[in-house]
Design an enzyme around this catalytic site. Structure first.
Site, PDB file in Angstrom:
ATOM      1  N   HIS A   1      -4.413  -8.636   3.727  1.00 19.73           N
ATOM      2  CA  HIS A   1      -5.859  -8.554   3.912  1.00 19.73           C
ATOM      3  C   HIS A   1      -6.280  -9.411   5.099  1.00 19.73           C
ATOM      4  O   HIS A   1      -5.860 -10.563   5.220  1.00 19.73           O
ATOM      5  CB  HIS A   1      -6.601  -9.046   2.665  1.00 19.73           C
ATOM      6  CG  HIS A   1      -6.593  -8.059   1.551  1.00 19.73           C
ATOM      7  ND1 HIS A   1      -6.850  -8.406   0.246  1.00 19.73           N
ATOM      8  CD2 HIS A   1      -6.362  -6.714   1.535  1.00 19.73           C
ATOM      9  CE1 HIS A   1      -6.769  -7.332  -0.528  1.00 19.73           C
ATOM     10  NE2 HIS A   1      -6.480  -6.301   0.242  1.00 19.73           N
TER      11      HIS A   1
ATOM     12  N   TYR B   1     -10.877  -7.697  -4.547  1.00 16.01           N
ATOM     13  CA  TYR B   1      -9.747  -6.885  -4.988  1.00 16.01           C
ATOM     14  C   TYR B   1      -9.155  -7.396  -6.283  1.00 16.01           C
ATOM     15  O   TYR B   1      -8.697  -6.634  -7.128  1.00 16.01           O
ATOM     16  CB  TYR B   1      -8.684  -6.926  -3.881  1.00 16.01           C
ATOM     17  CG  TYR B   1      -7.585  -5.923  -3.999  1.00 16.01           C
ATOM     18  CD1 TYR B   1      -6.445  -6.192  -4.736  1.00 16.01           C
ATOM     19  CD2 TYR B   1      -7.664  -4.704  -3.352  1.00 16.01           C
ATOM     20  CE1 TYR B   1      -5.421  -5.282  -4.827  1.00 16.01           C
ATOM     21  CE2 TYR B   1      -6.646  -3.781  -3.431  1.00 16.01           C
ATOM     22  CZ  TYR B   1      -5.523  -4.080  -4.169  1.00 16.01           C
ATOM     23  OH  TYR B   1      -4.513  -3.168  -4.253  1.00 16.01           O
TER      24      TYR B   1
ATOM     25  N   ARG C   1       0.858  -1.183   0.000  1.00 23.43           N
ATOM     26  CA  ARG C   1       0.000   0.000   0.000  1.00 23.43           C
ATOM     27  C   ARG C   1       0.895   1.233   0.000  1.00 23.43           C
ATOM     28  O   ARG C   1       2.071   1.184   0.385  1.00 23.43           O
ATOM     29  CB  ARG C   1      -0.891   0.027   1.233  1.00 23.43           C
ATOM     30  CG  ARG C   1      -1.848  -1.156   1.365  1.00 23.43           C
ATOM     31  CD  ARG C   1      -2.687  -1.024   2.632  1.00 23.43           C
ATOM     32  NE  ARG C   1      -3.675  -2.084   2.766  1.00 23.43           N
ATOM     33  CZ  ARG C   1      -3.496  -3.196   3.472  1.00 23.43           C
ATOM     34  NH1 ARG C   1      -2.338  -3.397   4.088  1.00 23.43           N
ATOM     35  NH2 ARG C   1      -4.455  -4.099   3.558  1.00 23.43           N
TER      36      ARG C   1
ATOM     37  N   ARG D   1      -0.240  -2.051  -7.083  1.00 24.02           N
ATOM     38  CA  ARG D   1      -0.597  -3.052  -6.066  1.00 24.02           C
ATOM     39  C   ARG D   1      -1.606  -4.040  -6.642  1.00 24.02           C
ATOM     40  O   ARG D   1      -1.481  -5.250  -6.458  1.00 24.02           O
ATOM     41  CB  ARG D   1      -1.167  -2.351  -4.834  1.00 24.02           C
ATOM     42  CG  ARG D   1      -1.728  -3.280  -3.751  1.00 24.02           C
ATOM     43  CD  ARG D   1      -2.104  -2.457  -2.519  1.00 24.02           C
ATOM     44  NE  ARG D   1      -3.031  -3.128  -1.631  1.00 24.02           N
ATOM     45  CZ  ARG D   1      -2.696  -3.988  -0.680  1.00 24.02           C
ATOM     46  NH1 ARG D   1      -1.422  -4.326  -0.518  1.00 24.02           N
ATOM     47  NH2 ARG D   1      -3.611  -4.524   0.115  1.00 24.02           N
TER      48      ARG D   1
ATOM     49  N   HIS E   1      -1.908   2.385  -6.169  1.00 23.11           N
ATOM     50  CA  HIS E   1      -2.881   1.308  -6.027  1.00 23.11           C
ATOM     51  C   HIS E   1      -2.971   0.471  -7.299  1.00 23.11           C
ATOM     52  O   HIS E   1      -3.262  -0.730  -7.242  1.00 23.11           O
ATOM     53  CB  HIS E   1      -4.253   1.893  -5.694  1.00 23.11           C
ATOM     54  CG  HIS E   1      -5.226   0.875  -5.180  1.00 23.11           C
ATOM     55  ND1 HIS E   1      -5.009   0.165  -4.023  1.00 23.11           N
ATOM     56  CD2 HIS E   1      -6.412   0.437  -5.664  1.00 23.11           C
ATOM     57  CE1 HIS E   1      -6.024  -0.662  -3.814  1.00 23.11           C
ATOM     58  NE2 HIS E   1      -6.890  -0.517  -4.800  1.00 23.11           N
TER      59      HIS E   1
ATOM     60  N   LYS F   1      -2.183  -1.969   7.984  1.00 26.00           N
ATOM     61  CA  LYS F   1      -3.323  -1.407   8.706  1.00 26.00           C
ATOM     62  C   LYS F   1      -3.400  -1.994  10.107  1.00 26.00           C
ATOM     63  O   LYS F   1      -3.130  -3.174  10.323  1.00 26.00           O
ATOM     64  CB  LYS F   1      -4.621  -1.701   7.948  1.00 26.00           C
ATOM     65  CG  LYS F   1      -4.748  -0.934   6.635  1.00 26.00           C
ATOM     66  CD  LYS F   1      -6.092  -1.204   5.984  1.00 26.00           C
ATOM     67  CE  LYS F   1      -6.261  -0.376   4.710  1.00 26.00           C
ATOM     68  NZ  LYS F   1      -7.571  -0.621   4.057  1.00 26.00           N
TER      69      LYS F   1
END
Length: 306
Positions: free
Chosen positions: A272, A281, A152, A249, A246, A176
């Site tokens: 994820h 995705y 990311r 990615r 993105h 994250k």
């Protein structure tokens, strides 16, 4: 109290107590009026003041169904339902109705826009840039790392030099929720990183400390700067679509999945939490999943052999 007065009172409530913008208030009132014209089959909904207080769930469901048949988008339907919920909740608050008839209604789910990937030729062309100066060396290393490891934007921007393990061909990533993961780094990306670090060593980077990617001013490279530089290279390489982090990615994920068909592995690489996120995705369709299943699951193989 007339329906117009209820709307006027609701408008004051949205403006003063909810402190919504004039634009939001206007949208709420527009949606309520649109629903009223359908419910009462009338352009003059001011003549149906008391009837608003008797509107039930089925009538509101019929409004959403009719708007859906007319081609209203899920986003617009969601706004309509939100407006009705707010209006009837206001009437409950004013104690003129006992329950909100819109409370348990659901609008159609909005389709999540899927990011578009670049094919291998486009990626190869993008990465074939001029590296005669330090900025070119840095930008090539950034883009190679994005594509090599599927990071990311925030993950790449926060990297420090010691996060790259050249011996193990890995990068330690903080994703994250401050969750860390180890991701492989390909040979081409490692080569580009080595070239960049040699150029970086000649720069004054006191303020940036150990930041892996730094600006000409010696600061850690910002998210916005990375985005702008990638867009610049996309234009210079005459690519038809806008280039951004993105997209690389997603290209990484798509190409990995096409080669391996290992959804779980791609999930781990991307960081994820849920497999369903990876499935969306990577734009998987059911037929592709079924093909992977039929070719890999022991029971599927036995069933086909009968």
């Amino acid at each position: 109290m007339s329906q117009l007065s209820w709307l006027a009172s609701f408008e004051r409530y949205l403006t003063s107590e909810k402190q919504l913008s004039k634009y939001s208030v206007r949208n709420y009132l527009y949606e309520i009026n649109r629903a009223g014209k359908i419910i009462f089959d009338s352009q003059d909904i001011t003549a149906h003041d008391q009837q608003w207080l008797a509107v039930n769930r089925d009538q509101l469901q019929a409004v959403l169904a009719k708007l859906h048949r007319q081609g209203l988008s899920p986003r617009s339907l969601s706004l309509c339902l939100s407006s009705l919920k707010q209006f009837f909740e206001f009437l409950v608050r004013e104690q003129v109705i006992k329950a909100n008839p819109a409370k348990n209604l659901n609008a159609p789910k909005q389709a999540k826009p899927l990011p578009k990937n670049m094919d291998l030729d486009a990626v190869t062309h993008l990465l074939d840039i001029d590296t005669s100066d330090s900025l070119g060396k840095r930008d090539k290393a950034i883009m190679e790392l994005f594509y090599s490891s599927g990071l990311r934007l925030a993950e790449l921007a926060s990297l420090d030099i010691h996060d790259i393990d050249f011996q193990q061909h890995e990068v330690k990533v903080t994703g994250k929720g401050s969750k860390q993961r180890i991701v492989p780094v390909g040979k081409m990306a490692l080569n580009a990183l080595n070239v960049w670090l040699e150029a970086r060593s000649a720069m004054a980077v006191g303020e940036a400390g150990d930041a892996l990617f730094v600006s000409q001013q010696g600061k850690r490279l910002s998210h916005r700067s990375i985005q702008l530089r990638m867009n610049k290279w996309g234009q210079e390489q005459a690519l038809s679509a806008k280039v951004h982090p993105h997209k690389l990615r997603h290209s990484f994920a798509t190409h990995m999945l096409e080669s391996s068909a290992d959804l779980r592995a791609v999930q781990e690489l991307l960081g994820h939490a849920n497999l369903s996120t990876t499935q969306i995705y990577t734009s998987l369709d059911f037929q592709h999943l079924a093909k992977v299943y039929d070719g890999a699951h022991p029971r599927a193989k036995k069933a086909k052999g009968k």
